[in-house]
Design an enzyme around this catalytic site. Structure first.
Site, PDB file in Angstrom:
ATOM      1  N   ASN A 158     -30.576  19.082   6.614  1.00 23.39           N
ATOM      2  CA  ASN A 158     -31.197  19.205   6.747  1.00 23.39           C
ATOM      3  C   ASN A 158     -32.857  20.602   7.091  1.00 23.39           C
ATOM      4  O   ASN A 158     -33.369  20.432   5.977  1.00 23.39           O
ATOM      5  CB  ASN A 158     -30.972  19.963   8.853  1.00 23.39           C
ATOM      6  CG  ASN A 158     -32.342  20.041   9.791  1.00 23.39           C
ATOM      7  OD1 ASN A 158     -33.209  20.316   9.580  1.00 23.39           O
ATOM      8  ND2 ASN A 158     -31.720  19.995  11.056  1.00 23.39           N
ATOM      9  N   ASP A 159     -31.704  22.096   6.524  1.00 24.62           N
ATOM     10  CA  ASP A 159     -32.307  23.283   6.385  1.00 24.62           C
ATOM     11  C   ASP A 159     -32.559  22.652   4.716  1.00 24.62           C
ATOM     12  O   ASP A 159     -33.519  23.336   4.640  1.00 24.62           O
ATOM     13  CB  ASP A 159     -31.441  24.163   6.988  1.00 24.62           C
ATOM     14  CG  ASP A 159     -31.783  24.310   8.075  1.00 24.62           C
ATOM     15  OD1 ASP A 159     -32.214  23.960   8.727  1.00 24.62           O
ATOM     16  OD2 ASP A 159     -30.779  24.995   8.499  1.00 24.62           O
TER      17      ASP A 159
END
Lengths: 474, 103
Positions: free
Chosen positions: A401-402
């Site tokens: 994600n990040d």
């Protein structure tokens, strides 16, 4: 110390230095590890010979041999038994044991003074011994409790009487001055203990506070910051050994300990740089944090495996972007199977984009994918692969994600300035993820909502299985 | 303890730290985990101190407690050393094996 003993330790120290050097290059790494092990063997044999040949000789062979054999068997058994997915926990655990061993040696030396106060040295020697023993205790016990907590954080929780209790991540800002105060408290106790070396209250005070420090230092840290913590603890266990070396006046402990301390710190900085964060921020500023997480205002319709398979039909180049989600669902074998199917069916070029802090340990993704027999050449580091995304048909993001969030480029918010994988530049992006929820940084990910993005909502292993079946059936 | 002995040890400490910084410069991500666990095994060098400490009479001697502590340290340090080198070796073989297979 006899001359031949010094020479033995010198050889051992030289082997450690060569070993560490060789460990830094892929071709020579296995040899480097063997050199390190040889260095340890030389050091142990030298020590036992010295004990036998000087002074009163070895007092109790069964005890010493028993300890060595018992420790070796347990260590070997754990190393052989562990699954590659459990590697971060095991490294953290071994690390804690190393720190504890150094601290126990320090405690054992001080214990001798308490039993026999007449044997307490004076002048410079007692100052050096007490300062070194205090610092060894501080770093060693901190490493033990910190590593144990880190291990349970990496596991995600602990089972108590059949109930699964999640390891908490908790760190209000008022905890920071507490950390500083406790640290200063230990330093004060160490200084006080120089004048009163047999005071047991000081001794247990130092040990107790150090244990608490290790816990509250690691407690606020979680998620993407874990690789930094694991490698910092690794560095600390070396430093503890070096301090222990000062107590017993042994050169090889000082050299080996500080080598590990320094090289561990370098690795820690590499991890920090990959996240564009400073070490001090990792330790004292919790990242994103609860309550600051952006609430989701957008929605995205999920796709299904068949739809994605149709889009993959005939793809020339696919880049797989693994993240922590792949480690959690343990789907690395399914990912490799996917790569095999694509290569056979469409002659697709498959590459893997590895973000330096993907996962919970330095190099976590590499270890998992190596276990699944992914060729080493296909694992490409972030800086090299980013230029290839514009010419790639599909970027398959699995549980990351990040590390793919374009918000990092904007220069604002918690992710500002963190280098990311340019998955958004691929022609089509497929994301396997449980939900749209935000990552560790608490920032909504624009990548999920782009028109060219297809979301496969679900567990990594289950979704990869569906996808593999669907692609086979095209 | 002679001051010269202390200064000698501090010199070793500082030089070894500099050496450690220089030794590890650019390491590919594949080696981050093995490097960490290999270095971790080396930090088990406190086995030396533990061995010296555990070299005491156990039956009723005054130093029994300090000997027991050192014995526990021997066990923990050996777990760290043997486990650390063995697990690093396993990982590196895996990575090296892949290289031959993939080329």
């Amino acid at each position: 110390m006899e001359d031949w003993v010094s020479v033995g330790y010198l050889i051992s120290a030289a082997l450690f230095i060569f070993g560490l050097k060789k460990l830094g290059h892929p071709k020579t790494a296995p040899f480097g590890n063997q050199l390190g092990a040889m260095g340890m063997l030389v050091a142990v044999i030298t020590t036992i010979l010295e004990m036998q040949l000087t002074g009163e000789g070895v007092v109790d062979w069964t005890l010493i041999a028993g300890g060595i054999v018992l420790g070796s068997l347990i260590g070997y058994w754990m190393a052989v038994k562990v699954e590659m997915t459990g590697m971060p926990e095991l490294v953290a655990l071994f690390n804690g044991f190393g720190g504890a061993a150094s601290a126990l040696v320090a405690l054992s030396e001080i214990q001798k003074y308490i039993v026999e106060p007449s044997g307490v040295p004076t002048g410079l020697e007692i100052t050096v011994t007490m300062v070194a023993a205090g610092l060894s205790a501080l770093v060693g016990w901190m490493t033990l409790t910190g590593s144990l907590l880190a291990m349970y954080k990496l596991k995600g929780g602990v089972e108590v009487f059949g109930k699964w209790i999640r390891t908490p991540t908790w760190g209000p800002t008022w905890l920071n001055p507490v950390k500083v105060l406790l640290f200063l408290g230990v330093i004060a106790l160490i200084i006080a203990s120089i004048d009163d070396p047999t005071n047991e209250q000081y001794l247990w005070g130092i040990i107790g506070i150090s244990c608490i420090l290790g816990i509250i230092l690691v407690l606020p840290i979680g998620g993407a910051d874990m690789p930094v913590v694991v490698s910092l603890l690794n560095s600390l266990s070396g430093i503890a050994a070096a301090f222990t070396g000062f107590i017993i006046g042994n050169s090889v402990l000082i050299i080996a300990g500080s080598l590990v301390g320094a090289s561990g710190l370098i690795l820690t900085f590499i991890m920090c740089k990959a996240m564009n964060r400073k070490l001090i921020d990792v330790l004292f500023k919790s990242f994103g944090g609860d309550g600051e997480k952006q609430s989701l205002t957008r929605t995205k319709v999920g796709s299904d495996a068949d739809e994605v398979a149709m889009m993959l039909d005939g793809a020339q180049k696919v880049i797989i972007v693994p993240g922590y989600g792949m480690a959690v669902s343990q789907c690395q074998h399914a990912v490799k199977e996917f790569a095999n199917i694509m290569e056979e069916k469409f002659d697709t070029e498959i590459k893997y984009a590895i973000h330096p802090v993907a996962g919970r340990m330095p190099g976590h993704m590499n270890v998992l994918l190596a276990e699944a027999n992914v060729p080493y050449e296909q694992l490409i580091e972030m800086d090299e692969i980013n230029g290839e995304f514009p010419e790639c048909d599909v970027a398959l993001v699995i549980g990351a994600n990040d590390t793919t969030n374009p918000a990092a480029r904007s220069g604002e918010g918690p992710l500002a300035g963190m280098p990311i994988i340019d998955a958004d530049k691929a022609r089509t992006v497929v994301i396997i993820k449980r939900s749209l929820s935000v990552g560790y940084a608490g920032v909504d990910n624009d990548l999920f909502y782009m028109d060219k993005t297809m979301m496969l909502f679900g567990d990594g292993k289950a979704m990869m299985g569906d996808l593999n079946t669907a692609v086979k059936e095209i | 303890m002679e001051p010269a002995f202390l200064i000698g040890n501090v010199t070793l400490f500082i030089l070894a730290i500099f050496l450690g910084f220089e030794l590890i410069t650019k390491v590919p991500a594949t080696l981050h985990t093995p490097l960490m666990s290999g270095a971790n095994a080396i930090s088990g060098i406190s086995i030396i101190g533990a061995l010296f400490g555990s070299n005491v009479a156990f039956d009723g001697g005054e130093t029994a407690l300090s000997g027991l502590l050192a014995f526990v340290a021997v066990v923990l340090a050996m777990i760290n050393v043997v486990g650390g080198f063995a697990v690093t070796n396993r990982m590196l073989n895996m990575i090296a094996g892949k290289k031959r297979g993939g080329a």
